[in-house]
Structure formats: C-alpha cells, structure tokens
Scaffold this active site. Structure first.
Site, short mmCIF file in Angstrom:
data_model
loop_
_atom_site.label_atom_id
_atom_site.label_comp_id
_atom_site.label_asym_id
_atom_site.label_seq_id
_atom_site.Cartn_x
_atom_site.Cartn_y
_atom_site.Cartn_z
N LYS A 1 0.84 -1.22 0.00
CA LYS A 1 0.00 0.00 0.00
C LYS A 1 0.85 1.24 0.00
O LYS A 1 1.99 1.25 0.47
CB LYS A 1 -0.96 0.03 1.20
CG LYS A 1 -0.31 0.06 2.59
CD LYS A 1 0.07 1.44 3.08
CE LYS A 1 0.94 1.37 4.33
NZ LYS A 1 1.78 2.51 4.58
N ALA B 1 10.22 -3.37 6.16
CA ALA B 1 10.43 -2.07 6.84
C ALA B 1 10.66 -0.95 5.84
O ALA B 1 11.59 -0.15 5.95
CB ALA B 1 11.60 -2.17 7.84
N ALA C 1 0.52 -6.91 5.27
CA ALA C 1 0.00 -7.61 4.08
C ALA C 1 0.11 -9.12 4.28
O ALA C 1 -0.85 -9.87 4.01
CB ALA C 1 0.79 -7.19 2.84
N ASP D 1 -2.37 -1.88 9.57
CA ASP D 1 -2.66 -1.84 8.14
C ASP D 1 -3.26 -3.15 7.61
O ASP D 1 -3.47 -3.29 6.40
CB ASP D 1 -1.38 -1.53 7.35
CG ASP D 1 -0.82 -0.15 7.70
OD1 ASP D 1 -1.61 0.74 8.04
OD2 ASP D 1 0.41 0.02 7.64
O1 C5P Z 1 0.21 -1.37 13.97
P1 C5P Z 1 1.63 -1.55 13.54
O2 C5P Z 1 2.31 -2.69 14.24
O3 C5P Z 1 1.82 -1.60 12.07
O4 C5P Z 1 2.36 -0.24 14.02
C1 C5P Z 1 3.76 -0.19 14.18
C2 C5P Z 1 4.11 0.95 15.11
O5 C5P Z 1 3.84 2.20 14.44
C3 C5P Z 1 3.30 1.02 16.39
O6 C5P Z 1 3.89 0.25 17.40
C4 C5P Z 1 3.35 2.51 16.71
O7 C5P Z 1 4.58 2.85 17.31
C5 C5P Z 1 3.33 3.16 15.34
N1 C5P Z 1 1.96 3.56 14.93
C6 C5P Z 1 1.38 4.65 15.53
N2 C5P Z 1 0.11 5.03 15.16
C7 C5P Z 1 -0.55 4.34 14.19
C8 C5P Z 1 0.04 3.23 13.55
C9 C5P Z 1 1.31 2.86 13.95
O8 C5P Z 1 1.96 5.29 16.40
N3 C5P Z 1 -1.77 4.76 13.84
#
Ligand code: C5P
Length: 336
Positions: A11, A102, A110, A142
């Site tokens: 994405k 990353a 995904a 996501d």
């Molecule tokens: O949800 P995901 O594991 O992809 O998010 C990775 C990190 O990105 C989270 O631990 C957080 O630190 C940050 N994040 C955030 N706010 C979001 C999405 C992600 O702070 N809406």
C-alpha cells in the site's frame, strides 16, 4: 484440502495525516490508502506444528518465529474461532516476498492479512472480510486495508475503513527502494519530537516542552505557525482530485505528515524526492513511514522513462513500476 495460496498487495498512503500520540502509544490517523501492484504471496498447508519459511526480497530480515506477523495472524484467527467449532489444524506458512521489509509499504501487515484469508479458507471458518479485519487489527494497523484493497479512507489507527468513491482510473507509480530500512515506531516518535520542538519554539504553553500536555490539545495534522495542534482532516482537494481521475491533480495533492521525520532519520531521501520531481513526476512522497519513495507518472510510458532515469541517477537501491488501485488479499486459484 491440501493448501491455500493468497496474493496480497503493498500500500501507499496518498494522504497520511497524523494526530498526537494517544494513551496507548498509537496515533490517530486520517489516511487515504491506495493498494498497488507489488504483491507478496502467502501459502498455508496443514502441518504437525505452526511454522513459517520466508523467501524473496529482504527475507533474511523477516522474523521466522512466533513474532512473524503471519504466524501471529494465524494464532489470532485460531483464538477467534467460536468454541464448539472444529479445532483448527496447525499450518506451515510459506511467504514469498516482493514487498521490501520495513519500507513503509505495509509488507508485514500484508502477510498477516494473506495468512488470515488463507486460514479462513483452509479451516472453513466462514468469517466475513469485516470479521477478519477485526481479528487482523490486533496484529497490525494496516491489516484491515490489506484485506480490502482499492483506495480507501482510514481512520483511528488506520483500521476503520471507508472505500473511496472514485472512477476506475489506473494510476502509474514508480517506487524507489532505499538502501536501508526505517523503524515505524521510531519515525512516529521523531514526528512527535519535531512537533514538540516546533511548538516550544513558537512558545505554545500547551506544548509538552512548555509544561503543557499534548493530550490536552486537539488532534492535529501538521502544525500551524503558532505550533498548535490541528485536527487531522481528510484532504478535500485530494478527494476531489481522485473523483476527477486527473493524475496531475492527484500528484499535486499527495501529502504525508511522516515525511519530514523520515527524511530527518534518512537524509538521502531528500535527494531521491527532488530527483523524481526534476525528472517529471506529477507528485512525489515518502511511502508511509518510509524509506521507500513513490512517484506518480502521467502514463505507463512516462513511468517507464522515470524508472529508467531514477535508476540511472543513483539516488536509490532499485526501482519498481506499479499501478493502483488493485484489489486486496485474494486466493490464487490452484493451477489446473
Ligand atoms: O500497527 P503496527 O504494528 O503496524 O504499528 C507499528 C508501530 O507504528 C506502532 O507500534 C506505533 O509505534 C506506530 N503507529 C502509531 N500510530 C498508528 C500506527 C502505527 O503510532 N496509527
């Protein structure tokens, strides 16, 4: 059933507006997700115990144990299967990566989404996409969008989605992959720090650096000159550009609040973004938390030229041409 294979897209965020940190450490977002034709493939087969093998782009940097997001999704779905239903079998997950790790393209989410779709089918759970999205939201912000695909507005952590009403325009993108990775939490933390410093500079009494609490302020996207928080709002100009299907307008309205933080952590991105614009891209932005850069081209031919020139300019590790929007995670029919 012997096994199930699912293809799942990367994405981009055509808009990524970020509010202040919440009590749980996440940030409220208003974002416009856009699925593009760079796909990972995830296959699940019944096995004696859960396990994962990863091959392809950046495979050595993907955790191969219980931390793997696809395996976490398998465990989360198993836990969500209603009591009384047949105990779901263990599975071996094989991930073939083309989405770099990353890189700001939500490759991990995904793979988790693909594992959910595959196990839902293998175990005959019959969960709807919405139910899978609820399970997936526990694994990554996501995941819900990787299930849905297309172009959609995301709110909350990004898990509350509304499909964008837009004509069936196909957009041509060039992705410039960087020689390195960025940690998403680090990019968000850097944005918070940059904003606090700017608010302090502007003398905002509500800024954390002035003794105030960021939580006490309204969520914001970007920052006014006074350094005050502003609500993250959906960009009406971007939505209108998407409705018009005019790529030039879309290119001019791309935005990402995480971009300055990503560039400050990975300064070569500045040169990559500038090079793409000089080479005629309609718009350029850092993908999600970076460090991939995305460039919008007027046509497939222009994308081809842009990809070749960017590649020759030595401002990135490699390039890929993709189109969007594409559908979300989908089962690959078995070969006849
Ligand atoms: O949800 P995901 O594991 O992809 O998010 C990775 C990190 O990105 C989270 O631990 C957080 O630190 C940050 N994040 C955030 N706010 C979001 C999405 C992600 O702070 N809406």
């Amino acid at each position: 059933m012997t096994g199930v294979t699912v293809r799942v897209p990367a994405k981009l965020n055509l808009q990524l507006a970020v509010g202040p940190p919440r009590a749980d450490g996440y940030h409220d977002l208003v974002t416009v997700f856009h699925a593009v034709s760079l796909f990972d493939q995830v296959a699940v087969v019944p096995a004696a115990r859960d396990g994962v093998a990863v091959s392809g782009e950046g495979a050595d940097r993907v955790p191969a144990g219980q931390d793997n997001l696809a395996l976490r999704a398998v465990a989360a779905l198993r836990a969500a299967v209603p009591a009384g239903a047949a105990e779901p079998a263990c599975v071996h997950v094989t991930i073939t990566k083309r989405i770099p790790v990353a890189a700001g393209l939500a490759g991990g989410s995904a793979d988790a989404a693909a594992a959910l779709v595959a196990c839902n089918e293998l175990w005959d759970c019959g969960l709807s996409q919405q139910q899978l999205a609820e399970v997936g939201a526990k694994v990554g912000s996501d995941v819900a969008f990787a299930l849905l695909g297309g172009t959609a507005v995301g709110r909350g952590r990004g898990e509350h989605l509304t499909p964008a009403l837009a004509p069936a325009t196909q957009y041509h993108w060039v992705l410039a992959f960087a020689d390195g990775q960025l940690s998403t939490p680090e990019v968000y933390a850097t944005l918070d720090r940059l904003r606090a410093a700017r608010a302090a500079q502007a003398g905002d009494p509500l800024s954390p650096a002035q003794g105030g609490s960021a939580q006490a302020t309204r969520p914001r996207s970007g920052q006014s000159r006074s350094g005050r928080f502003q609500s993250p709002d959906l960009d009406a100009a971007l939505m209108s550009a998407l409705r018009s299907g005019d790529a030039a307008l879309v290119g001019r309205t791309l935005s990402n609040d995480l971009q300055a933080a990503a560039v400050s952590l990975f300064p070569p991105l500045r040169k990559t973004l500038a090079a793409g614009l000089e080479l005629g891209a309609l718009g350029a932005l850092v993908a999600g938390s970076g460090p991939t850069c995305a460039f919008l081209a007027r046509s497939a031919d222009r994308a081809l030229d842009l990809a070749a020139s960017l590649s020759g300019a030595g401002v990135c590790r490699s390039v890929a041409r993709v189109t969007g929007p594409v559908p979300g995670a989908a089962i690959v029919p078995p070969a006849k």
